[in-house]
Design a protein around this motif. Structure first.
Motif, mmCIF file in Angstrom:
data_model
loop_
_atom_site.group_PDB
_atom_site.id
_atom_site.type_symbol
_atom_site.label_atom_id
_atom_site.label_comp_id
_atom_site.label_asym_id
_atom_site.label_seq_id
_atom_site.Cartn_x
_atom_site.Cartn_y
_atom_site.Cartn_z
ATOM 1 N N ALA A 429 -18.871 -11.299 11.366
ATOM 2 C CA ALA A 429 -18.064 -12.518 11.245
ATOM 3 C C ALA A 429 -17.381 -12.769 12.581
ATOM 4 O O ALA A 429 -16.790 -11.848 13.174
ATOM 5 N N TRP A 430 -17.477 -13.999 13.050
ATOM 6 C CA TRP A 430 -16.883 -14.378 14.320
ATOM 7 C C TRP A 430 -16.046 -15.633 14.128
ATOM 8 O O TRP A 430 -16.420 -16.547 13.393
ATOM 9 N N TYR A 431 -14.913 -15.695 14.852
ATOM 10 C CA TYR A 431 -13.996 -16.836 14.727
ATOM 11 C C TYR A 431 -13.580 -17.306 16.118
ATOM 12 O O TYR A 431 -13.205 -16.496 16.970
ATOM 13 N N GLY A 432 -13.676 -18.617 16.354
ATOM 14 C CA GLY A 432 -13.252 -19.179 17.634
ATOM 15 C C GLY A 432 -14.104 -20.355 18.043
ATOM 16 O O GLY A 432 -14.611 -21.108 17.201
ATOM 17 N N LYS A 433 -14.321 -20.501 19.346
ATOM 18 C CA LYS A 433 -15.061 -21.633 19.895
ATOM 19 C C LYS A 433 -16.499 -21.233 20.192
ATOM 20 O O LYS A 433 -16.751 -20.341 20.994
ATOM 21 N N PHE A 434 -17.426 -21.919 19.504
ATOM 22 C CA PHE A 434 -18.853 -21.700 19.722
ATOM 23 C C PHE A 434 -19.408 -22.876 20.529
ATOM 24 O O PHE A 434 -18.994 -24.019 20.348
ATOM 25 N N THR A 466 -8.945 -20.933 1.608
ATOM 26 C CA THR A 466 -8.478 -22.289 1.302
ATOM 27 C C THR A 466 -8.560 -23.203 2.518
ATOM 28 O O THR A 466 -8.890 -22.765 3.629
ATOM 29 N N GLU A 467 -8.244 -24.488 2.314
ATOM 30 C CA GLU A 467 -8.267 -25.482 3.396
ATOM 31 C C GLU A 467 -7.046 -25.303 4.294
ATOM 32 O O GLU A 467 -6.017 -25.949 4.110
ATOM 33 N N ALA A 468 -7.155 -24.429 5.252
ATOM 34 C CA ALA A 468 -6.086 -24.181 6.226
ATOM 35 C C ALA A 468 -6.686 -23.459 7.410
ATOM 36 O O ALA A 468 -7.791 -22.914 7.336
ATOM 37 N N SER A 469 -5.950 -23.463 8.531
ATOM 38 C CA SER A 469 -6.444 -22.767 9.713
ATOM 39 C C SER A 469 -6.572 -21.282 9.434
ATOM 40 O O SER A 469 -5.685 -20.655 8.852
ATOM 41 N N LYS A 470 -7.706 -20.719 9.857
ATOM 42 C CA LYS A 470 -7.953 -19.294 9.627
ATOM 43 C C LYS A 470 -7.121 -18.402 10.552
ATOM 44 O O LYS A 470 -7.046 -17.189 10.329
ATOM 45 N N PRO A 479 -7.948 -17.443 19.391
ATOM 46 C CA PRO A 479 -8.495 -17.028 20.689
ATOM 47 C C PRO A 479 -8.610 -18.170 21.702
ATOM 48 O O PRO A 479 -8.870 -17.929 22.873
ATOM 49 N N CYS A 480 -8.446 -19.410 21.251
ATOM 50 C CA CYS A 480 -8.588 -20.570 22.149
ATOM 51 C C CYS A 480 -7.626 -21.667 21.700
ATOM 52 O O CYS A 480 -8.014 -22.567 20.958
ATOM 53 N N VAL A 481 -6.386 -21.575 22.148
ATOM 54 C CA VAL A 481 -5.324 -22.488 21.729
ATOM 55 C C VAL A 481 -5.674 -23.930 22.097
ATOM 56 O O VAL A 481 -6.092 -24.216 23.223
ATOM 57 N N GLY A 482 -5.515 -24.828 21.129
ATOM 58 C CA GLY A 482 -5.725 -26.253 21.373
ATOM 59 C C GLY A 482 -7.166 -26.707 21.349
ATOM 60 O O GLY A 482 -7.441 -27.894 21.542
ATOM 61 N N GLU A 483 -8.119 -25.795 21.129
ATOM 62 C CA GLU A 483 -9.535 -26.173 21.128
ATOM 63 C C GLU A 483 -10.107 -26.082 19.713
ATOM 64 O O GLU A 483 -9.551 -25.427 18.836
ATOM 65 N N GLU A 484 -11.241 -26.749 19.518
ATOM 66 C CA GLU A 484 -11.887 -26.778 18.210
ATOM 67 C C GLU A 484 -12.493 -25.409 17.894
ATOM 68 O O GLU A 484 -13.164 -24.804 18.717
ATOM 69 N N LYS A 485 -12.232 -24.932 16.682
ATOM 70 C CA LYS A 485 -12.677 -23.588 16.288
ATOM 71 C C LYS A 485 -13.522 -23.646 15.018
ATOM 72 O O LYS A 485 -13.387 -24.580 14.222
ATOM 73 N N ASN A 486 -14.371 -22.613 14.867
ATOM 74 C CA ASN A 486 -15.211 -22.467 13.688
ATOM 75 C C ASN A 486 -15.224 -21.001 13.257
ATOM 76 O O ASN A 486 -14.883 -20.103 14.033
ATOM 77 N N LEU A 487 -15.645 -20.796 12.010
ATOM 78 C CA LEU A 487 -15.824 -19.439 11.485
ATOM 79 C C LEU A 487 -17.293 -19.277 11.114
ATOM 80 O O LEU A 487 -17.832 -20.049 10.318
ATOM 81 N N MET A 501 -21.499 -21.372 8.607
ATOM 82 C CA MET A 501 -20.547 -21.685 9.685
ATOM 83 C C MET A 501 -19.706 -22.880 9.237
ATOM 84 O O MET A 501 -20.253 -23.926 8.872
ATOM 85 N N VAL A 502 -18.376 -22.736 9.252
ATOM 86 C CA VAL A 502 -17.488 -23.799 8.776
ATOM 87 C C VAL A 502 -16.412 -24.089 9.821
ATOM 88 O O VAL A 502 -16.002 -23.193 10.570
ATOM 89 N N PRO A 503 -15.935 -25.338 9.878
ATOM 90 C CA PRO A 503 -14.804 -25.662 10.765
ATOM 91 C C PRO A 503 -13.545 -24.894 10.363
ATOM 92 O O PRO A 503 -13.414 -24.439 9.224
ATOM 93 N N ASP A 504 -12.622 -24.794 11.303
ATOM 94 C CA ASP A 504 -11.439 -23.951 11.138
ATOM 95 C C ASP A 504 -10.644 -24.261 9.872
ATOM 96 O O ASP A 504 -10.238 -23.366 9.137
ATOM 97 N N SER A 505 -10.393 -25.538 9.601
ATOM 98 C CA SER A 505 -9.508 -25.914 8.491
ATOM 99 C C SER A 505 -10.260 -26.215 7.194
ATOM 100 O O SER A 505 -9.666 -26.709 6.233
#
Length: 521
Positions: A429-434, A466-470, A479-487, A501-505
């Motif tokens: 499992a990886w979280y951040g900017k791909f 749930t629907e919230a930032s991971k 790991p990347c403040v202010g940038e778009e993230k995915n899980l 693969m899902v968006p952060d929120s």
């Protein structure tokens, strides 16, 4: 239970568990109190940090708490307002470019310099105003303007004092003077007659060498429905007129129809503006105005080019006015207006260039200047945000790493239980900017390994987020403040690999049949 200090014998793990346990305890204190929980549910940690809650009566509903929070914000804004001015300005530069399309006859071609079109500035107007709050109800306004046309012009300065008399109305006294006209005294009144109806009255006395010239303007307005307002205006003085108009403003459009009877101008007007629901707030508009002075058709568009700037252009085609191009830039509270008169005649070539020219220039500037500038500004803001949050992110990273170490024993037991029943096992499992887009191949991938934290959240072969930032989950950090993230999760269920693969929120629920990896190929 996972972070309880008594469950860890190693001194270092015990110390880390105590810190994590204190954070859980703080969360429990907030969420177990109905009032602080309601504040947090509505406003998050920002609401809990707002001063003034200690004087708020307890046992209030969330709606009452929201009202109280907004009241505290208003009071803070009023304190700021006491120390702040509100400048507004307009700069208008009129350009005469008729020589581009209306050239002299051939016998004048041998005149010196006649080989190049003569483009000149024939009029200018500059105005500026500053508002200074004196008290909670009184505001002083200082304004001035300068105008010139074909070498002749003048200016004026005005001072106004506005007082809010009640929740239903206000009054304003105005004093002014200029080099072309004498002193000016004015009185403006506003009053809400009913919740759906209001009236404004503006009286003025203009002193000049010809004597005193009085003027009176009265506007009566009524809300016809939620999005529609009707206006009746009566103006008496130098240019007396009666005007009625209906304005309808919705989320997707702005429609106006007006009729005026007056001296010397009488006209009918209809206009429509369409609002596109995009990030750039693009709007296209068109209008038709016909009266004793002639007929004018106008069309144009405007678009947001930066956070505080809106660029617009309109083409005006009229008889006998000719063809004009009007360019306008709004930057915060400043307006820059450039009316360019192209021709006195109705020439198709002028209409074509006035329409196509601004579009070509805009798209070229947007691609070569605006877009790179905005990208550089965004990167600069992100870098600044990273620097300001570096210590906080470092602390969150240390907490996440400590949490992962504390989870190891629990995760080992969970994996053993899931393997025994062929259940849900998180492989990776990886979280951040791909970076998947080839156009962004120069951008750096910024991800963290969250295999252990996700496996720790598995219960009965299920994982539900749930629907919230991971970034707020145990064992996670940003790991990347202010940038778009995915899980991105690679997991095994019933001995079969799955991937999602899902968006952060966005919410996540696994396992799912749709996540199954097709190995047939």
């Amino acid at each position: 239970m996972l972070y309880h200090p008594d469950k860890h014998r190693d001194p270092e793990l015990k110390s880390q568990a105590e810190r994590q346990f204190n954070l859980v305890h703080q969360a429990y204190e907030v969420l177990s109190d109905p009032q602080t929980r309601a504040i947090y549910d509505i406003y998050g940690k920002r609401g809990l940090e707002m001063e003034g809650w200690e004087v708020v009566e307890r046992r209030r509903t969330p709606a009452e708490i929201r009202e109280e929070f907004e009241r505290l914000q208003r009071e803070r804004e009023e304190r700021r307002l006491q120390q702040r001015t509100n400048p507004k300005g307009t700069i208008s530069v009129g350009v005469d470019a008729t020589d581009l399309f209306d050239r002299y006859d051939e016998e004048y071609e041998d005149v010196s310099g006649s080989g190049f079109p003569q483009i000149e500035i024939n009029k200018m107007h500059i105005s500026q105003s500053i508002e200074a709050p004196l008290t909670a109800t009184d505001t002083a306004i200082l304004s001035g303007s300068l105008s010139t046309q074909n070498g002749n012009g003048g200016g004026s300065i005005n001072f106004a004092l506005r007082r809010v008399t009640s929740a239903k109305g206000w009054g304003e006294l105005e004093f002014g003077a200029g080099d072309l006209q004498g002193p000016l005294f004015g009185l403006k009144l506003f009053r809400n007659l009913t919740p759906r109806c209001f009236v404004t009255t503006n009286c003025a006395l203009q002193f000049s060498s010809r004597g005193i010239r009085p003027g009176l303007t009265t506007v009566l307005a009524r809300n016809l429905d939620k999005n529609t307002v009707g206006y009746l205006q009566w103006r008496w003085g130098i240019q007396s007129a009666m005007n009625t108009s209906i304005v309808r403003d919705t989320k997707t459009g702005h429609f106006t129809v007006a009729l005026q009877l007056g001296i010397p101008h009488s006209f009918a007007l209809i206009s429509y503006q369409h609002k596109f629901q995009d990030d750039d707030q693009t709007r296209v508009k068109g209008s038709l105005k016909a009266g004793f002075f002639g007929t004018v058709v106008e069309y144009g568009a405007e678009r947001k080019i930066s956070r505080h700037s809106v660029l617009g252009a309109a083409v005006s085609i009229g008889v006998p006015q000719g063809v004009s191009l009007k360019v306008k830039l709004n930057r915060a509270s400043q307006t820059y207006f450039f009316p360019i008169h192209l021709t006195d005649q109705l020439l198709p070539s002028a209409v074509f260039y006035a329409t196509v020219g601004p579009l070509v220039v805009y798209f070229a500037m947007h691609r070569l200047i605006i877009k790179p500038y905005l990208r550089a500004q965004k990167e600069k803001e992100l870098e600044k945000q990273r620097e300001s949050t570096a210590n906080d992110i470092l602390q969150k990273k240390q907490e996440a790493e400590a949490a992962v170490r504390l989870m190891q024993e629990s995760v080992r037991r969970i994996i053993e239980a899931e393997e025994s029943r062929m259940g849900l096992i998180i492989v990776n499992a990886w979280y951040g900017k791909f970076v998947n887009d080839k156009s962004k191949k120069n951008e750096k991938v910024k991800v963290i390994d969250v295999t252990v934290p996700l496996q720790c959240l598995v219960k009965d072969s299920k994982l539900i987020l749930t629907e919230a930032s991971k970034a707020g989950l145990p064992g996670f950090y940003d790991p990347c403040v202010g940038e778009e993230k995915n899980l991105r999760v690679l997991y095994q269920f019933r001995g079969v690999l799955h991937q999602v693969m899902v968006p952060d929120s966005e919410a996540l629920r696994i396992p799912k049949q749709s996540h199954r990896i097709d190995t047939d190929g």
